[in-house]
Design a protein around this motif. Sequence first.
Motif, PDB file in Angstrom:
ATOM      1  N   GLN A   1      12.798  18.597   5.455  1.00 19.35           N
ATOM      2  CA  GLN A   1      14.085  17.473   4.973  1.00 19.35           C
ATOM      3  C   GLN A   1      12.640  16.428   4.523  1.00 19.35           C
ATOM      4  O   GLN A   1      12.308  15.489   4.158  1.00 19.35           O
ATOM      5  CB  GLN A   1      14.791  17.488   5.813  1.00 19.35           C
ATOM      6  CG  GLN A   1      16.174  18.377   5.037  1.00 19.35           C
ATOM      7  CD  GLN A   1      17.632  18.237   6.090  1.00 19.35           C
ATOM      8  OE1 GLN A   1      16.706  17.724   7.015  1.00 19.35           O
ATOM      9  NE2 GLN A   1      18.717  18.059   6.333  1.00 19.35           N
ATOM     10  N   ASP A   2      12.453  16.025   6.452  1.00 17.92           N
ATOM     11  CA  ASP A   2      11.371  15.135   6.559  1.00 17.92           C
ATOM     12  C   ASP A   2       9.756  15.353   5.456  1.00 17.92           C
ATOM     13  O   ASP A   2       8.805  14.694   5.170  1.00 17.92           O
ATOM     14  CB  ASP A   2      11.057  14.783   7.384  1.00 17.92           C
ATOM     15  CG  ASP A   2      11.884  14.359   8.591  1.00 17.92           C
ATOM     16  OD1 ASP A   2      12.463  13.484   7.775  1.00 17.92           O
ATOM     17  OD2 ASP A   2      12.558  14.657   9.109  1.00 17.92           O
ATOM     18  N   PHE A   3       9.408  16.871   5.298  1.00 21.90           N
ATOM     19  CA  PHE A   3       7.835  17.288   4.531  1.00 21.90           C
ATOM     20  C   PHE A   3       6.231  16.435   5.752  1.00 21.90           C
ATOM     21  O   PHE A   3       5.322  15.717   5.411  1.00 21.90           O
ATOM     22  CB  PHE A   3       7.732  17.012   3.430  1.00 21.90           C
ATOM     23  CG  PHE A   3       9.010  17.037   2.556  1.00 21.90           C
ATOM     24  CD1 PHE A   3       9.358  18.696   2.129  1.00 21.90           C
ATOM     25  CD2 PHE A   3       9.871  16.097   2.512  1.00 21.90           C
ATOM     26  CE1 PHE A   3      10.747  19.019   1.774  1.00 21.90           C
ATOM     27  CE2 PHE A   3      10.768  16.909   1.050  1.00 21.90           C
ATOM     28  CZ  PHE A   3      11.660  17.684   1.572  1.00 21.90           C
ATOM     29  N   ALA A   4       7.596  16.629   6.834  1.00 19.33           N
ATOM     30  CA  ALA A   4       6.279  15.730   8.041  1.00 19.33           C
ATOM     31  C   ALA A   4       4.848  15.704   8.104  1.00 19.33           C
ATOM     32  O   ALA A   4       3.920  15.213   8.166  1.00 19.33           O
ATOM     33  CB  ALA A   4       6.878  15.778   9.401  1.00 19.33           C
TER      34      ALA A   4
ATOM     35  N   ASN B   1      14.674  25.628   0.074  1.00 14.97           N
ATOM     36  CA  ASN B   1      13.889  24.100   0.401  1.00 14.97           C
ATOM     37  C   ASN B   1      15.834  24.001   0.175  1.00 14.97           C
ATOM     38  O   ASN B   1      15.507  22.954   0.583  1.00 14.97           O
ATOM     39  CB  ASN B   1      13.018  23.921  -0.307  1.00 14.97           C
ATOM     40  CG  ASN B   1      12.004  25.039  -0.428  1.00 14.97           C
ATOM     41  OD1 ASN B   1      10.836  25.525  -1.967  1.00 14.97           O
ATOM     42  ND2 ASN B   1      11.465  25.099   0.251  1.00 14.97           N
ATOM     43  N   ASN B   2      16.000  24.007  -1.129  1.00 12.60           N
ATOM     44  CA  ASN B   2      17.002  23.580  -1.915  1.00 12.60           C
ATOM     45  C   ASN B   2      18.339  22.397  -1.102  1.00 12.60           C
ATOM     46  O   ASN B   2      18.852  22.237  -0.945  1.00 12.60           O
ATOM     47  CB  ASN B   2      17.555  23.613  -3.182  1.00 12.60           C
ATOM     48  CG  ASN B   2      16.064  23.978  -4.626  1.00 12.60           C
ATOM     49  OD1 ASN B   2      15.732  22.747  -4.393  1.00 12.60           O
ATOM     50  ND2 ASN B   2      16.895  25.132  -5.464  1.00 12.60           N
ATOM     51  N   LEU B   3      18.745  24.803  -0.538  1.00  6.94           N
ATOM     52  CA  LEU B   3      19.962  24.170   0.599  1.00  6.94           C
ATOM     53  C   LEU B   3      19.515  23.510   1.343  1.00  6.94           C
ATOM     54  O   LEU B   3      20.111  23.136   1.915  1.00  6.94           O
ATOM     55  CB  LEU B   3      20.027  25.718   1.464  1.00  6.94           C
ATOM     56  CG  LEU B   3      20.697  25.631   2.255  1.00  6.94           C
ATOM     57  CD1 LEU B   3      22.001  25.299   2.054  1.00  6.94           C
ATOM     58  CD2 LEU B   3      21.073  27.373   3.190  1.00  6.94           C
ATOM     59  N   ALA B   4      17.847  22.900   2.273  1.00  8.88           N
ATOM     60  CA  ALA B   4      17.851  22.329   3.017  1.00  8.88           C
ATOM     61  C   ALA B   4      18.020  20.595   2.547  1.00  8.88           C
ATOM     62  O   ALA B   4      18.236  19.886   3.309  1.00  8.88           O
ATOM     63  CB  ALA B   4      16.399  22.393   3.399  1.00  8.88           C
TER      64      ALA B   4
ATOM     65  N   PHE C   1      21.053  16.540   7.471  1.00 13.07           N
ATOM     66  CA  PHE C   1      21.122  17.875   9.142  1.00 13.07           C
ATOM     67  C   PHE C   1      21.889  17.641   9.655  1.00 13.07           C
ATOM     68  O   PHE C   1      21.846  18.660  10.272  1.00 13.07           O
ATOM     69  CB  PHE C   1      20.185  16.829   9.778  1.00 13.07           C
ATOM     70  CG  PHE C   1      20.178  17.075  10.324  1.00 13.07           C
ATOM     71  CD1 PHE C   1      18.480  17.872  10.898  1.00 13.07           C
ATOM     72  CD2 PHE C   1      20.178  16.431  12.718  1.00 13.07           C
ATOM     73  CE1 PHE C   1      18.217  18.657  11.913  1.00 13.07           C
ATOM     74  CE2 PHE C   1      19.976  17.462  13.036  1.00 13.07           C
ATOM     75  CZ  PHE C   1      19.037  18.313  13.344  1.00 13.07           C
ATOM     76  N   GLU C   2      23.169  16.783   9.595  1.00 13.37           N
ATOM     77  CA  GLU C   2      24.608  17.013  10.219  1.00 13.37           C
ATOM     78  C   GLU C   2      25.419  18.379  10.406  1.00 13.37           C
ATOM     79  O   GLU C   2      26.004  18.570  11.018  1.00 13.37           O
ATOM     80  CB  GLU C   2      25.136  15.835   9.839  1.00 13.37           C
ATOM     81  CG  GLU C   2      24.819  14.383  11.053  1.00 13.37           C
ATOM     82  CD  GLU C   2      23.730  13.672   9.981  1.00 13.37           C
ATOM     83  OE1 GLU C   2      23.485  13.943   8.879  1.00 13.37           O
ATOM     84  OE2 GLU C   2      22.330  13.309  10.633  1.00 13.37           O
TER      85      GLU C   2
END
Length: 402
Positions: A310-313, A213-216, A221-222
Amino acid sequence: MLSPLTAWAEAASKSFTNPSSPLAYVPGSTRLAAGYELLYRLGKDYEKPEFELHQIEKNGHAIPIVEQIVMEKPFCRLIRFKRFSDDSATVTELKTEPIVLVCAPLSGHHSTLLRDTVKTLLHDHKVYLTDWLDARMVPLEDGSFHLDDYVEYIQEFIRHIGAKDLHVISVCQPTVPVLAAISLMASQGEKTPRTMTMMGGPIDARKSPTAVNNLATNKPFEWFENNVIYRVPTNFPGSGRAVYPGFLQHTGFVAMNPDRHLSSHYDYFLDLVRGDDDSAEFHRGFYDEYNAVLDMPAEYYLDTVKTVFQDFALPKGRMFVGDELVRPQAIRDTALLTIEGELDDISGNGQTEAAHALCLNIPANRRAHFLAQGVGHYGIFSGRRWREMIFPQVSNFIKAHT
């Protein structure tokens, strides 16, 4: 690049062990052979292993297992492990047992990683499995594969098997698209499966974040677009396809526990020197599976990084499939079981359990959560703890809602 080296290392290892070779009688030949075999195994290419599920024992009878492809899509095959018997009482029992769809992760390893999961389930269930294909083997003309496509594949498989008597088990990564698939089916008024069991998955990756999770979250994103995406070379059917290559994923797996892998390979070297064939064979079996990795379609991988990590959509109520919002609160008739491992270093505690807060319209008496004490990520679905501690929870939950 490594192929010539590994071929030479394999030949050298055999030269120092084959009784007909004079090199086998050179002082220190055993140690040299062990070193060359270790070098060979570190550099060789690992093919997808076989399931090797040929039969089980039930009621004192040998039950043959036949692996059948019941549906084939460009990026996935739906496999059924068909059981047969010539005993009429056993046949009657087999026909009445619950139907299970096991959704394997598309996250680096092949679906054979769930061999133990399937083998255990086969004693009391009719079992289907999603078998994801290596993206390097999918021709470019078959199109792209996004996270939305994953969701649609799961829906197609559920419809093909029939949701009325189906129980869905998702292991790790597919918990998110499986929950999305069933949510959309419920929103559209379709019949949904009787139960969904979610094991060690990132439903809400904000909870108890791990190194994954921490890496993401620490990289933009790029960075993922520019550093881990490559084109399949010309010597594969999927030439030109953008992928997240398996060898990079494997490097990431090893980097999470480098000391453990270094120690394991050193022990393997010592086992070869000592002539401990049983221990050496166990090491080979484990790493034949662990080192066999596949390429993921780039668009699917990037969608997952963005949407899930990243967005936890999904937990924020902002996940869309196409132009349709995913609403887990639409699920009412499907019972929910979530399972987590206390020592899981891939999906932290609470990430899977978060499904209960999202599926708020499933009655409390049709929901359950189990935290497996002393169990890591792979122990959730494989090994002694899976068979003795976790499988009974899954099986009893399915029976209670069949």
